[in-house]
Design a protein around this motif. Structure first.
Motif, PDB file in Angstrom:
ATOM      1  N   ILE A 152       8.354  -4.576 -62.241  1.00 10.35           N
ATOM      2  CA  ILE A 152       7.174  -4.711 -61.388  1.00 10.35           C
ATOM      3  C   ILE A 152       7.375  -5.852 -60.404  1.00 10.35           C
ATOM      4  O   ILE A 152       7.936  -6.891 -60.768  1.00 10.35           O
ATOM      5  CB  ILE A 152       5.945  -4.946 -62.292  1.00 10.35           C
ATOM      6  CG1 ILE A 152       5.586  -3.600 -62.921  1.00 10.35           C
ATOM      7  CG2 ILE A 152       4.741  -5.473 -61.525  1.00 10.35           C
ATOM      8  CD1 ILE A 152       4.875  -3.698 -64.176  1.00 10.35           C
ATOM      9  N   ASN A 153       6.909  -5.687 -59.187  1.00  6.79           N
ATOM     10  CA  ASN A 153       7.099  -6.764 -58.206  1.00  6.79           C
ATOM     11  C   ASN A 153       5.812  -7.566 -57.989  1.00  6.79           C
ATOM     12  O   ASN A 153       4.797  -7.334 -58.654  1.00  6.79           O
ATOM     13  CB  ASN A 153       7.648  -6.215 -56.888  1.00  6.79           C
ATOM     14  CG  ASN A 153       6.601  -5.382 -56.156  1.00  6.79           C
ATOM     15  OD1 ASN A 153       5.457  -5.304 -56.600  1.00  6.79           O
ATOM     16  ND2 ASN A 153       6.983  -4.768 -55.063  1.00  6.79           N
ATOM     17  N   GLY A 154       5.862  -8.476 -57.045  1.00 15.05           N
ATOM     18  CA  GLY A 154       4.757  -9.411 -56.829  1.00 15.05           C
ATOM     19  C   GLY A 154       3.442  -8.739 -56.493  1.00 15.05           C
ATOM     20  O   GLY A 154       2.368  -9.258 -56.803  1.00 15.05           O
ATOM     21  N   SER A 155       3.503  -7.570 -55.851  1.00 10.14           N
ATOM     22  CA  SER A 155       2.224  -6.908 -55.554  1.00 10.14           C
ATOM     23  C   SER A 155       1.848  -5.944 -56.684  1.00 10.14           C
ATOM     24  O   SER A 155       1.011  -5.068 -56.500  1.00 10.14           O
ATOM     25  CB  SER A 155       2.283  -6.203 -54.204  1.00 10.14           C
ATOM     26  OG  SER A 155       3.380  -5.322 -54.193  1.00 10.14           O
ATOM     27  N   LYS A 156       2.514  -6.110 -57.824  1.00 10.00           N
ATOM     28  CA  LYS A 156       2.230  -5.366 -59.056  1.00 10.00           C
ATOM     29  C   LYS A 156       2.558  -3.881 -58.934  1.00 10.00           C
ATOM     30  O   LYS A 156       2.018  -3.041 -59.646  1.00 10.00           O
ATOM     31  CB  LYS A 156       0.765  -5.550 -59.518  1.00 10.00           C
ATOM     32  CG  LYS A 156       0.270  -6.981 -59.539  1.00 10.00           C
ATOM     33  CD  LYS A 156       1.063  -7.833 -60.494  1.00 10.00           C
ATOM     34  CE  LYS A 156       0.655  -9.296 -60.473  1.00 10.00           C
ATOM     35  NZ  LYS A 156       0.697  -9.983 -59.203  1.00 10.00           N
ATOM     36  N   THR A 157       3.450  -3.573 -57.994  1.00 15.12           N
ATOM     37  CA  THR A 157       3.869  -2.180 -57.832  1.00 15.12           C
ATOM     38  C   THR A 157       4.969  -1.869 -58.835  1.00 15.12           C
ATOM     39  O   THR A 157       5.855  -2.695 -59.077  1.00 15.12           O
ATOM     40  CB  THR A 157       4.413  -1.970 -56.395  1.00 15.12           C
ATOM     41  OG1 THR A 157       3.411  -2.432 -55.503  1.00 15.12           O
ATOM     42  CG2 THR A 157       4.726  -0.513 -56.121  1.00 15.12           C
ATOM     43  N   ILE A 158       4.914  -0.668 -59.404  1.00 15.09           N
ATOM     44  CA  ILE A 158       5.942  -0.275 -60.369  1.00 15.09           C
ATOM     45  C   ILE A 158       7.181   0.170 -59.593  1.00 15.09           C
ATOM     46  O   ILE A 158       7.141   1.135 -58.814  1.00 15.09           O
ATOM     47  CB  ILE A 158       5.433   0.866 -61.266  1.00 15.09           C
ATOM     48  CG1 ILE A 158       4.146   0.425 -61.988  1.00 15.09           C
ATOM     49  CG2 ILE A 158       6.506   1.290 -62.263  1.00 15.09           C
ATOM     50  CD1 ILE A 158       3.452   1.533 -62.733  1.00 15.09           C
ATOM     51  N   LEU A 159       8.277  -0.562 -59.779  1.00 14.58           N
ATOM     52  CA  LEU A 159       9.503  -0.234 -59.050  1.00 14.58           C
ATOM     53  C   LEU A 159      10.364   0.724 -59.861  1.00 14.58           C
ATOM     54  O   LEU A 159      11.048   1.581 -59.308  1.00 14.58           O
ATOM     55  CB  LEU A 159      10.296  -1.504 -58.743  1.00 14.58           C
ATOM     56  CG  LEU A 159       9.561  -2.589 -57.941  1.00 14.58           C
ATOM     57  CD1 LEU A 159      10.423  -3.830 -57.809  1.00 14.58           C
ATOM     58  CD2 LEU A 159       9.192  -2.058 -56.560  1.00 14.58           C
ATOM     59  N   MET A 160      10.327   0.529 -61.179  1.00 12.44           N
ATOM     60  CA  MET A 160      11.118   1.398 -62.043  1.00 12.44           C
ATOM     61  C   MET A 160      10.377   1.577 -63.356  1.00 12.44           C
ATOM     62  O   MET A 160       9.645   0.687 -63.794  1.00 12.44           O
ATOM     63  CB  MET A 160      12.460   0.732 -62.347  1.00 12.44           C
ATOM     64  CG  MET A 160      13.450   0.811 -61.217  1.00 12.44           C
ATOM     65  SD  MET A 160      15.086   0.520 -61.881  1.00 12.44           S
ATOM     66  CE  MET A 160      15.193  -1.214 -61.658  1.00 12.44           C
ATOM     67  N   ALA A 161      10.620   2.726 -63.978  1.00 12.83           N
ATOM     68  CA  ALA A 161      10.043   2.956 -65.298  1.00 12.83           C
ATOM     69  C   ALA A 161      11.036   3.803 -66.068  1.00 12.83           C
ATOM     70  O   ALA A 161      11.604   4.754 -65.515  1.00 12.83           O
ATOM     71  CB  ALA A 161       8.715   3.675 -65.165  1.00 12.83           C
ATOM     72  N   ILE A 203       5.952   5.587 -60.240  1.00 11.93           N
ATOM     73  CA  ILE A 203       6.753   4.749 -59.335  1.00 11.93           C
ATOM     74  C   ILE A 203       5.996   4.577 -58.015  1.00 11.93           C
ATOM     75  O   ILE A 203       5.475   5.534 -57.448  1.00 11.93           O
ATOM     76  CB  ILE A 203       8.137   5.388 -59.056  1.00 11.93           C
ATOM     77  CG1 ILE A 203       8.824   5.766 -60.369  1.00 11.93           C
ATOM     78  CG2 ILE A 203       9.003   4.450 -58.203  1.00 11.93           C
ATOM     79  CD1 ILE A 203       9.258   4.623 -61.229  1.00 11.93           C
ATOM     80  N   GLY A 204       5.929   3.345 -57.565  1.00 12.36           N
ATOM     81  CA  GLY A 204       5.263   3.061 -56.290  1.00 12.36           C
ATOM     82  C   GLY A 204       3.775   2.819 -56.438  1.00 12.36           C
ATOM     83  O   GLY A 204       3.114   2.392 -55.496  1.00 12.36           O
ATOM     84  N   ASN A 205       3.249   3.058 -57.636  1.00  9.88           N
ATOM     85  CA  ASN A 205       1.823   2.793 -57.848  1.00  9.88           C
ATOM     86  C   ASN A 205       1.601   1.381 -58.373  1.00  9.88           C
ATOM     87  O   ASN A 205       2.519   0.751 -58.892  1.00  9.88           O
ATOM     88  CB  ASN A 205       1.254   3.772 -58.882  1.00  9.88           C
ATOM     89  CG  ASN A 205       0.652   4.971 -58.194  1.00  9.88           C
ATOM     90  OD1 ASN A 205       0.081   4.847 -57.110  1.00  9.88           O
ATOM     91  ND2 ASN A 205       0.802   6.134 -58.807  1.00  9.88           N
ATOM     92  N   SER A 206       0.353   0.929 -58.276  1.00 10.69           N
ATOM     93  CA  SER A 206       0.067  -0.403 -58.804  1.00 10.69           C
ATOM     94  C   SER A 206      -0.135  -0.309 -60.314  1.00 10.69           C
ATOM     95  O   SER A 206      -0.909   0.518 -60.802  1.00 10.69           O
ATOM     96  CB  SER A 206      -1.203  -0.955 -58.161  1.00 10.69           C
ATOM     97  OG  SER A 206      -1.662  -2.026 -58.949  1.00 10.69           O
TER      98      SER A 206
END
Ligand code: C2E
Ligand code: CA
Ligand code: CA
Length: 688
Positions: A142-151, A167-170
């Motif tokens: 997860i990145n700083g804007s809380k977006t899921i980058l990988m699962a 992926i890509g969702n908060s």
């Protein structure tokens, strides 16, 4: 207690988590299979106590190193601890709980592998993809804007999410609203400390419910990265199981009611609820069967046990009438009932009578017909209580008072029943001497007008300097002075000295600020009080605006026509009237509308809370807004921190008092120019 656990060895043996029960010397009374394996305890210890001398040194040292506060009586997560055996280092995630005074239960699991795996994920880039999907636990990046980058695959297996919606969702969208803050904290902490953070978070699953996921949160170690790994395990079932287990061990074996340990927890929870404004009060009823000892002595212990069981089952009827009820057996023949309410719709006297009616039915015990009575002590939970101990002590004091009155009586705790530090006869005669010799001094605590950051008035606080005991604080003598009637003399002394001070300031052409004087409800019973005020005002050439008076809700509660008449007269004379300690009593809007109150002082306990919780902040804001709509001004009491001051100012509080501005000062040190300069030094702008 241990026996009730050992009744369910199968469940305990099966879980993939260590469960150990020890006494305070760390003799092991029980260890499940998993714990035996990890801590190296031989299987043949079963059903015997495994003395600490027999433990391997490493296991003993490990158990001894666990530091916990046994007074807390809640599950405490100790975090990830190293267990060094002769052969290797194992990382254990340990929680501990005190079941009874001398007995602890430990839950732990081996997290060495998980942590090792996480390490390899972030360091060995080339093996990354393979490992990433192979892990049976769910893993998210997860990145700083809380977006899921990988699962990884397990996310889909465990939560049933669909990849395109993941992926890509908060990630925050999937988190239970009450856990969002924890989620944020775990994120921040893992970045700041570069350490693994652990927390339980409820995450939405595809079925529409929430799964409880235990997350190990770990920051990506590359520089400046805001990416964080969340490794999660579904512990929904285990969590339910742990709660069940705790529930089992917190029950009293004989009556199946809760045990004393749970009573503390339930009260601590209610104190929280009160502070958050979710309930308006709660009551504790301590119930003691009268002459129970006689039953034990004459009919034997098994008859005694039958009585306890029957009474317990009758007491549980109360929960059908009052929905928010908690019942515990807290000792031999002693029970506690806690009832909470959202509004003040509950009458404790009615409840006492109801409880006593349960006793008025004849009990058939081993062919004997018994008619019993009980004594009840009640204490009322309000915001002045910070922990469960004091309120339970107060219920106990009330119970003693009830017992003193004879059988079948009840009593509601009042502050005058407090145990005293000093013998009251001794204290009474000291007080008399102090009044004769004027051993009191008057201190002033400045109050700031927040609009222009300038001292606008001061509160007079009385100090007693005893020749051998030093400073005796007002809370220790005001009450006694009220009981013995000496409060009238003390009150007069303060009034006279406040007037003298004001006169002195006038004479020396010093800027004058009004002084607020605390008045005891008893002083209002004196029909000559308004006359006394006007005599002193005249004698010291003061205007009525120079004197403010502070009264507490108890005066209004007593609502004697007479006291109200006196209050109204003082108001008509031009004195400013404060309602002190607002919020600690039975604060009601009614009072504010029907009594001539100019200013309310919000009690320190509320001010403490504004920084601690959103609810605490909202409550104070609501009080300020409500007062504003009634054209009543507000003083915040006990402001100790700059942040509190700034928050209060922002929400329109009119005045502030507290150590942040100044402690109470001897009247000689109350120098307005200096005090205002100090405000400037604190960065509060003074425009004088
Ligand atoms: P109170 O009227 O609520 O007075 C405020 C108390 O809070 C004072 O305690 C004051 O020193 C303390 N205080 C003020 N700012 C702070 C702060 O920032 N932090 C903390 N921790 N405390 C703060 P004190 O002087 O010990 O007085 C205690 C109580 O005794 C008073 O509560 C009042 O009810 C009573 N009292 C004091 N003087 C008199 C008096 O002359 N007559 C009467 N009837 N009661 C008095
Ligand atoms: Ca006061
Ligand atoms: Ca106060």
């Amino acid at each position: 207690m241990t026996t009730s656990l050992l009744e369910h060895p199968v469940i305990l043996e099966e879980i993939s988590e260590g469960v150990v029960i020890t006494d305070k010397f760390f003799n092991i009374h029980y260890a499940n299979k998993y714990a035996q394996f990890v801590l190296g305890i031989p299987e043949n210890y079963k059903n015997k106590i495994y003395l600490y001398q027999n433990l391997s040194r490493s296991t003993y040292e490990f158990l001894k190193s666990l530091k916990f506060e046994d007074s807390n009586q809640k599950i405490q997560r100790l975090g990830i601890l190293e267990f060094r055996s002769e052969k290797k280092i194992t990382l254990l995630d340990v929680s501990i709980n005190t079941i009874e005074k001398d007995r602890n239960i430990l839950f732990f699991k081996n997290v060495t592998d998980i942590l090792g795996l996480m390490d390899s994920i972030v360091t060995q880039e080339n093996q990354f993809t393979h490992l990433f999907h192979a892990i049976p636990d769910m893993l998210l990046l997860i990145n700083g804007s809380k977006t899921i980058l990988m699962a990884n695959k397990s996310v889909y297996n465990i939560l049933g999410w669909i990849p395109s919606k993941t992926i890509g969702n908060s990630f925050e969208n999937f988190i239970h609203s009450e856990d969002k803050k924890l989620f944020q904290d775990l994120y921040q902490e893992s970045l700041l400390n570069n350490k693994i953070q652990v927390g339980l978070i409820r995450v939405q699953n595809r079925a529409g419910g929430y799964s409880i996921i235990e997350f190990y949160v770990y920051s990506d170690r590359s520089d400046d990265s805001d990416r964080v790994y969340y490794l999660g395990r579904d512990v929904t079932e285990k969590n339910q199981y742990e709660n069940l287990l705790l529930e089992k061990i917190s029950k009293d074996d004989l009556t199946k009611l809760s045990s004393k340990k749970y009573l503390y927890d339930s009260i601590e929870n209610l104190i929280q609820e009160l502070n958050f404004g979710r309930i308006s009060a709660f009551y504790i009823f301590y119930i003691d069967i009268d002459r129970f000892k006689d039953i034990n002595d004459s009919l034997g212990y098994s008859a005694g046990d039958s009585v306890i069981k029957l009474i317990a089952s009758r007491l549980t009827r109360i929960s059908a009438i009052y929905s928010k009820t908690f019942i515990a057996r807290i000792g031999g023949d002693k029970f506690a009932i806690v009832i909470s309410c959202e509004s003040f719709s509950i009458d404790p006297i009615e409840i006492c009578e109801l409880i006593q009616s349960y006793f008025s039915e004849i009990l058939n015990i081993q062919g004997h017909q018994l008619l019993l009575t009980c004594s009840i002590g009640v204490s009322t939970g309000d915001r002045s209580y910070k922990d469960s101990e004091k309120i339970l002590r107060h219920a106990d004091i009330a119970l003693h008072e009830a017992k003193k009155k004879g059988r079948g009586k009840y009593c509601i705790f009042e502050a005058r029943m407090q145990e005293r530090k000093y013998n009251s006869f001794q204290m009474e005669s000291w007080l008399r001497e102090a009044i004769d010799n004027s051993n009191f001094t008057l201190q002033l605590q400045p109050i700031v007008s927040m609009q222009d950051n300038i001292i606008s008035h001061a509160e007079a606080l009385c100090r007693w300097n005893h020749y051998t005991h030093g400073n005796i604080p007002p809370i220790e003598f005001i009450q006694l002075a009220e009981e013995t009637g000496q409060i009238h003399n003390i009150g007069n002394w303060i009034l006279i000295n406040a007037c003298k001070l004001l006169e002195g300031w006038n004479r020396n052409n010093r800027t004058i600020v009004p002084i607020a004087i605390n008045l005891s409800p008893l002083q209002f019973e004196n029909p000559n009080l308004p006359k006394l005020f006007s005599i002193y005002l005249e004698k010291h050439k003061l205007r009525p605006e120079n004197i403010h008076i502070e009264l507490t809700e108890s005066l209004i509660m007593s609502n004697t026509q007479h006291s109200i008449k006196v209050l109204t007269e003082l108001k008509e004379m031009g004195l400013t009237i404060y309602l002190d300690d607002f919020g600690t009593g039975y604060s009601s809007l009614n009072y504010l509308i029907h009594f001539p109150i100019d200013i309310i002082k919000i009690d320190k306990s509320f001010i403490d809370n504004i920084l601690l919780s959103n609810n605490g902040f909202s409550v104070v804001k609501a009080i300020i807004k409500m007062a504003e709509s009634l054209s009543i001004k507000v003083v915040a009491e006990g402001v100790e921190k700059r942040e509190q001051y700034e928050m209060l100012k922002e929400i329109g509080c009119n005045y502030a008092q507290g150590y942040f501005i100044s402690k109470p000062l001897p009247s000689d040190d109350f120098n307005l120019i200096k005090l205002n300069e100090e405000l400037v030094n604190k960065g509060l702008i003074y425009t004088g």
